[in-house]
Design an enzyme around this catalytic site. Structure first.
Site, PDB file in Angstrom:
ATOM      1  N   ASP A  33       1.087  -1.066  -0.008  1.00 14.03           N
ATOM      2  CA  ASP A  33       0.050   0.067   0.080  1.00 14.03           C
ATOM      3  C   ASP A  33       0.788   1.156   0.048  1.00 14.03           C
ATOM      4  O   ASP A  33       2.022   1.264   0.525  1.00 14.03           O
ATOM      5  CB  ASP A  33      -1.050  -0.147   1.193  1.00 14.03           C
ATOM      6  CG  ASP A  33      -2.162   0.849   1.162  1.00 14.03           C
ATOM      7  OD1 ASP A  33      -3.231   0.278   0.678  1.00 14.03           O
ATOM      8  OD2 ASP A  33      -2.019   2.016   1.178  1.00 14.03           O
ATOM      9  N   LYS A  38       0.090   3.036   7.168  1.00 18.97           N
ATOM     10  CA  LYS A  38      -0.987   1.843   7.476  1.00 18.97           C
ATOM     11  C   LYS A  38      -0.068   0.644   7.121  1.00 18.97           C
ATOM     12  O   LYS A  38      -0.125  -0.263   7.815  1.00 18.97           O
ATOM     13  CB  LYS A  38      -1.756   1.984   6.184  1.00 18.97           C
ATOM     14  CG  LYS A  38      -2.922   0.818   6.048  1.00 18.97           C
ATOM     15  CD  LYS A  38      -3.589   0.760   4.784  1.00 18.97           C
ATOM     16  CE  LYS A  38      -4.978   1.667   4.753  1.00 18.97           C
ATOM     17  NZ  LYS A  38      -5.582   1.465   3.421  1.00 18.97           N
ATOM     18  N   ARG A 156     -18.911  -8.383   0.823  1.00 21.41           N
ATOM     19  CA  ARG A 156     -19.743  -7.198   1.781  1.00 21.41           C
ATOM     20  C   ARG A 156     -18.982  -6.884   2.644  1.00 21.41           C
ATOM     21  O   ARG A 156     -18.382  -7.374   3.676  1.00 21.41           O
ATOM     22  CB  ARG A 156     -21.119  -7.920   2.038  1.00 21.41           C
ATOM     23  CG  ARG A 156     -22.018  -8.296   0.839  1.00 21.41           C
ATOM     24  CD  ARG A 156     -22.979  -9.036   1.554  1.00 21.41           C
ATOM     25  NE  ARG A 156     -22.698 -10.361   2.044  1.00 21.41           N
ATOM     26  CZ  ARG A 156     -23.247 -11.169   2.722  1.00 21.41           C
ATOM     27  NH1 ARG A 156     -24.447 -11.167   3.065  1.00 21.41           N
ATOM     28  NH2 ARG A 156     -22.434 -12.405   3.279  1.00 21.41           N
ATOM     29  N   GLU A 157     -19.199  -5.566   2.730  1.00 20.22           N
ATOM     30  CA  GLU A 157     -18.293  -4.832   3.994  1.00 20.22           C
ATOM     31  C   GLU A 157     -19.138  -5.531   5.416  1.00 20.22           C
ATOM     32  O   GLU A 157     -20.335  -5.482   5.460  1.00 20.22           O
ATOM     33  CB  GLU A 157     -18.580  -3.210   4.031  1.00 20.22           C
ATOM     34  CG  GLU A 157     -17.653  -2.634   3.035  1.00 20.22           C
ATOM     35  CD  GLU A 157     -17.623  -1.288   3.098  1.00 20.22           C
ATOM     36  OE1 GLU A 157     -17.906  -0.499   4.239  1.00 20.22           O
ATOM     37  OE2 GLU A 157     -17.311  -0.599   1.960  1.00 20.22           O
ATOM     38  N   ASN A 210     -24.502  -6.881  -8.743  1.00 20.31           N
ATOM     39  CA  ASN A 210     -24.859  -5.378  -7.862  1.00 20.31           C
ATOM     40  C   ASN A 210     -26.032  -4.790  -8.295  1.00 20.31           C
ATOM     41  O   ASN A 210     -26.706  -4.321  -7.698  1.00 20.31           O
ATOM     42  CB  ASN A 210     -23.813  -4.647  -7.600  1.00 20.31           C
ATOM     43  CG  ASN A 210     -22.553  -5.049  -6.638  1.00 20.31           C
ATOM     44  OD1 ASN A 210     -23.054  -6.084  -5.935  1.00 20.31           O
ATOM     45  ND2 ASN A 210     -21.523  -4.619  -6.580  1.00 20.31           N
ATOM     46  N   CYS A 262     -20.327   0.361  -3.086  1.00 26.15           N
ATOM     47  CA  CYS A 262     -20.508  -0.300  -4.264  1.00 26.15           C
ATOM     48  C   CYS A 262     -21.844  -0.069  -5.010  1.00 26.15           C
ATOM     49  O   CYS A 262     -21.715   0.086  -6.339  1.00 26.15           O
ATOM     50  CB  CYS A 262     -20.250  -1.995  -4.069  1.00 26.15           C
ATOM     51  SG  CYS A 262     -18.642  -2.220  -3.293  1.00 26.15           S
ATOM     52  N   ARG A 334     -19.766   5.960   3.383  1.00 24.63           N
ATOM     53  CA  ARG A 334     -19.500   6.442   1.830  1.00 24.63           C
ATOM     54  C   ARG A 334     -21.208   6.100   1.486  1.00 24.63           C
ATOM     55  O   ARG A 334     -21.655   4.976   1.489  1.00 24.63           O
ATOM     56  CB  ARG A 334     -18.670   5.551   1.274  1.00 24.63           C
ATOM     57  CG  ARG A 334     -17.059   6.143   1.288  1.00 24.63           C
ATOM     58  CD  ARG A 334     -15.998   5.294   0.706  1.00 24.63           C
ATOM     59  NE  ARG A 334     -16.023   4.011   1.232  1.00 24.63           N
ATOM     60  CZ  ARG A 334     -15.144   2.966   0.723  1.00 24.63           C
ATOM     61  NH1 ARG A 334     -14.648   3.136  -0.613  1.00 24.63           N
ATOM     62  NH2 ARG A 334     -15.033   1.942   1.330  1.00 24.63           N
TER      63      ARG A 334
HETATM   64  C1  UDX Z   1     -22.369  -4.782  -1.943  1.00 23.45           C
HETATM   65  C2  UDX Z   1     -22.501  -6.339  -2.418  1.00 23.45           C
HETATM   66  O1  UDX Z   1     -23.534  -6.933  -1.697  1.00 23.45           O
HETATM   67  C3  UDX Z   1     -21.132  -7.073  -2.717  1.00 23.45           C
HETATM   68  O2  UDX Z   1     -21.471  -8.287  -3.041  1.00 23.45           O
HETATM   69  C4  UDX Z   1     -20.202  -6.288  -3.522  1.00 23.45           C
HETATM   70  O3  UDX Z   1     -19.246  -7.039  -3.536  1.00 23.45           O
HETATM   71  C5  UDX Z   1     -20.149  -4.898  -2.731  1.00 23.45           C
HETATM   72  O4  UDX Z   1     -21.486  -4.147  -2.659  1.00 23.45           O
HETATM   73  P1  UDX Z   1     -21.948  -3.961   0.615  1.00 23.45           P
HETATM   74  O5  UDX Z   1     -21.933  -2.601  -0.204  1.00 23.45           O
HETATM   75  O6  UDX Z   1     -20.871  -4.242   1.346  1.00 23.45           O
HETATM   76  O7  UDX Z   1     -21.863  -5.185  -0.578  1.00 23.45           O
HETATM   77  O8  UDX Z   1     -23.106  -4.024   1.143  1.00 23.45           O
HETATM   78  P2  UDX Z   1     -24.761  -4.892   1.188  1.00 23.45           P
HETATM   79  O9  UDX Z   1     -24.769  -5.551   2.314  1.00 23.45           O
HETATM   80  O10 UDX Z   1     -25.030  -5.498  -0.199  1.00 23.45           O
HETATM   81  O11 UDX Z   1     -25.721  -3.557   1.424  1.00 23.45           O
HETATM   82  C6  UDX Z   1     -25.945  -2.666   0.209  1.00 23.45           C
HETATM   83  C7  UDX Z   1     -27.000  -1.577   0.738  1.00 23.45           C
HETATM   84  O12 UDX Z   1     -28.416  -2.331   0.593  1.00 23.45           O
HETATM   85  C8  UDX Z   1     -26.635  -0.948   1.855  1.00 23.45           C
HETATM   86  O13 UDX Z   1     -27.336   0.314   2.226  1.00 23.45           O
HETATM   87  C9  UDX Z   1     -27.898  -1.672   2.723  1.00 23.45           C
HETATM   88  O14 UDX Z   1     -28.370  -0.960   4.065  1.00 23.45           O
HETATM   89  C10 UDX Z   1     -28.908  -1.858   1.934  1.00 23.45           C
HETATM   90  N1  UDX Z   1     -29.777  -3.215   2.009  1.00 23.45           N
HETATM   91  C11 UDX Z   1     -29.471  -4.434   2.130  1.00 23.45           C
HETATM   92  C12 UDX Z   1     -31.136  -2.977   2.205  1.00 23.45           C
HETATM   93  O15 UDX Z   1     -31.572  -1.640   2.716  1.00 23.45           O
HETATM   94  N2  UDX Z   1     -32.121  -3.887   2.426  1.00 23.45           N
HETATM   95  C13 UDX Z   1     -31.515  -5.280   2.658  1.00 23.45           C
HETATM   96  O16 UDX Z   1     -32.366  -6.137   2.778  1.00 23.45           O
HETATM   97  C14 UDX Z   1     -30.134  -5.328   2.165  1.00 23.45           C
END
Ligand code: UDX
Length: 439
Positions: A33, A38, A156-157, A210, A262, A334
């Site tokens: 990095d 870091k 997923r985060e 996505n 994402c 973010r």
């Molecule tokens: C996402 C994808 O799931 C993952 O596969 C990709 O690689 C990166 O983007 P992430 O952004 O970490 O992961 O979060 P995720 O759990 O997917 O949630 C995305 C958004 O949807 C969040 O704002 C969450 O609150 C919302 N969400 C999710 C809902 O509103 N309802 C749900 O049932 C699920």
């Protein structure tokens, strides 16, 4: 067991998770990095992102001598044990002009490492990149003896390590069958279904997944709005459709709109990708517009709960916000719907007090300016005209709601995640407003 020498360029949440997990699978990984501070902290085993299991895996990798950290990409290529056989690019691809992913970091690193790659090695694009990036990376590298592979991440985060170690699938795209198989073999211990394909298809899979999730959520949020108008209950409707195995129960919770690092970026990039081929992706555009409108819809809901009217004024109203991150289990804000809604509330003249278990007051973060951040949920309730649940932190369910009721000016809670138990709240004297429920 086979063991490969791997370089991972970028120690963000994707790169660090990739590096630590590949080391735990038995490979020798050097992670680079450009942030020297870091790198120093990581060498000492300090992980500065909130990601369960990651600190333990980093410590384990360091102790076993299978994981190390360096401050430059070229140093990572040299790595202990000789030149890297596989180089993962895990670099940020933020939303650039017009919504397309900005490939500046990927391009800069490709040029930086080109001359130092050992013959026969494989460069893997793991970042979410526009279709055609593998081909472009090959041109930038200008090396006939090096293969380029697209291997998108689906992390997923908050559950990145689990997602890496228990993937639904591995996707690997390359023009070289041999290189694709060698990358797939890195994950062989995971026993996941593997899709071997061409680079463009692999690159498209990430966006396709996505965008599908984003459309699913916009559909659910639209259904919730319809439920309110029809006096129906979104919980029952999603339970009813979720049992259909073709639909499934996951990603069916209505909320304040989808956000994070994402989905917003990838949906816009996909629109651009479609536009560039003169394809009008109406379904996706509608999902994005629905999501933008969802934030305003939440503000309208708050306005009605506080003033009793859609036209009421929120000026000088004190509102307590619970949750600022884009979802629970992460410290990431973010593209957080919570912050977008907070900005709209401020524009409407409201005074905001907020609590989030993972966000502390920080004067240098402009997105947190004008929000008074407190370090205790009960402080966010003090003398407010309403509380608003914006992130689904489980901690909020088990607050002492009777105590909270004594602190507020008026016991009104707008629950944009349908997180709280309305019966518990009602017994504690609250007026609860969820989404997608009978009036
Ligand atoms: C996402 C994808 O799931 C993952 O596969 C990709 O690689 C990166 O983007 P992430 O952004 O970490 O992961 O979060 P995720 O759990 O997917 O949630 C995305 C958004 O949807 C969040 O704002 C969450 O609150 C919302 N969400 C999710 C809902 O509103 N309802 C749900 O049932 C699920």
């Amino acid at each position: 067991m086979f063991e490969r020498r791997i370089a991972v360029i970028g120690a963000g949440y994707v790169g660090l998770t990739t590096a630590a997990c590949l080391a735990s699978l038995g490979h020798r990984v050097t992670c680079a990095d450009i942030d020297r501070g870091k790198v120093q902290r990581l060498q000492d085993g300090e992980v500065d992102i909130v990601e369960p299991d990651l600190p333990a895996l980093v410590a384990e990798g360091l102790a076993a001598g299978r994981l190390s950290f360096v401050a430059s990409a070229t140093a990572a290529l040299a790595g202990p044990g000789g030149g890297a056989e596989v180089v993962f690019l895990c670099l940020p691809t933020p939303m650039g002009v017009g919504g397309l992913a900005d490939l500046g970091a990927v391009e800069a690193v490709a040029e930086e490492i080109a001359a130092d790659l050992k013959a026969g090695c494989i460069v893997v694009d793991k970042s979410t990149v526009p279709v055609g990036t593998a081909a472009r990376t090959r041109v930038l590298l200008g090396r006939d003896d090096v293969s380029v592979v697209s291997n998108p991440e689906f992390l997923r985060e908050g559950t990145a390590v689990q997602d890496f170690l228990h993937p639904d699938r591995i996707v690997v795209g390359s023009d070289s069958q041999d290189a694709a198989e060698r990358v797939a073999a890195l994950y062989s211990r995971l026993g996941a279904p593997t899709v071997l394909t061409d680079p463009a298809s692999a690159e498209l899979v990430k966006y396709a997944a996505n965008c599908f999730l984003a459309m699913k959520l916009s559909y659910v949020n639209s259904l919730a709005e319809l439920c309110e108008r029809l006096n129906a209950d979104i919980g029952a409707v999603t339970a009813g459709i979720g049992y259909d195995r073709r639909v499934g129960h996951s990603f069916l919770s209505p909320g304040p709109g989808w956000g994070g690092s994402c989905l917003p970026k990838d949906t816009r990039a996909m629109l651009q990708i479609a536009d560039s081929t003169d394809f009008e992706f109406r379904l996706l555009r509608a999902a994005i517009e629905t999501n933008d409108r969802q934030r305003q819809r939440m503000v309208d809901k708050i306005r009605i709960a506080v003033t009793g009217s859609r036209a009421g004024s929120l000026s000088r109203t004190r509102l307590g916000l619970l949750g600022l991150t884009f979802k629970a289990g992460t410290d990431d804000t973010r593209d957080s719907p919570s912050l977008a809604i907070a900005a709209l509330l401020r524009q409407a003249g409201a005074v905001l007090i907020a609590y989030d278990p993972a966000v502390a007051a920080d004067p240098v973060r402009p997105e947190l300016a004008d929000i008074m951040i407190v370090d205790e949920p009960y402080l966010a309730a003090k003398d407010v005209d309403a509380l608003v649940i914006l992130t689904e932190w489980p901690d909020f369910r088990v607050l002492d709601w009777a105590r909270m009721a004594k602190l507020v000016r008026r016991p009104v809670v707008v629950d944009t995640r349908n997180l709280l138990d309305p019966d518990v709240l009602s017994r504690a004297g609250w007026a609860w407003y969820g989404i997608g429920h009978r009036k």
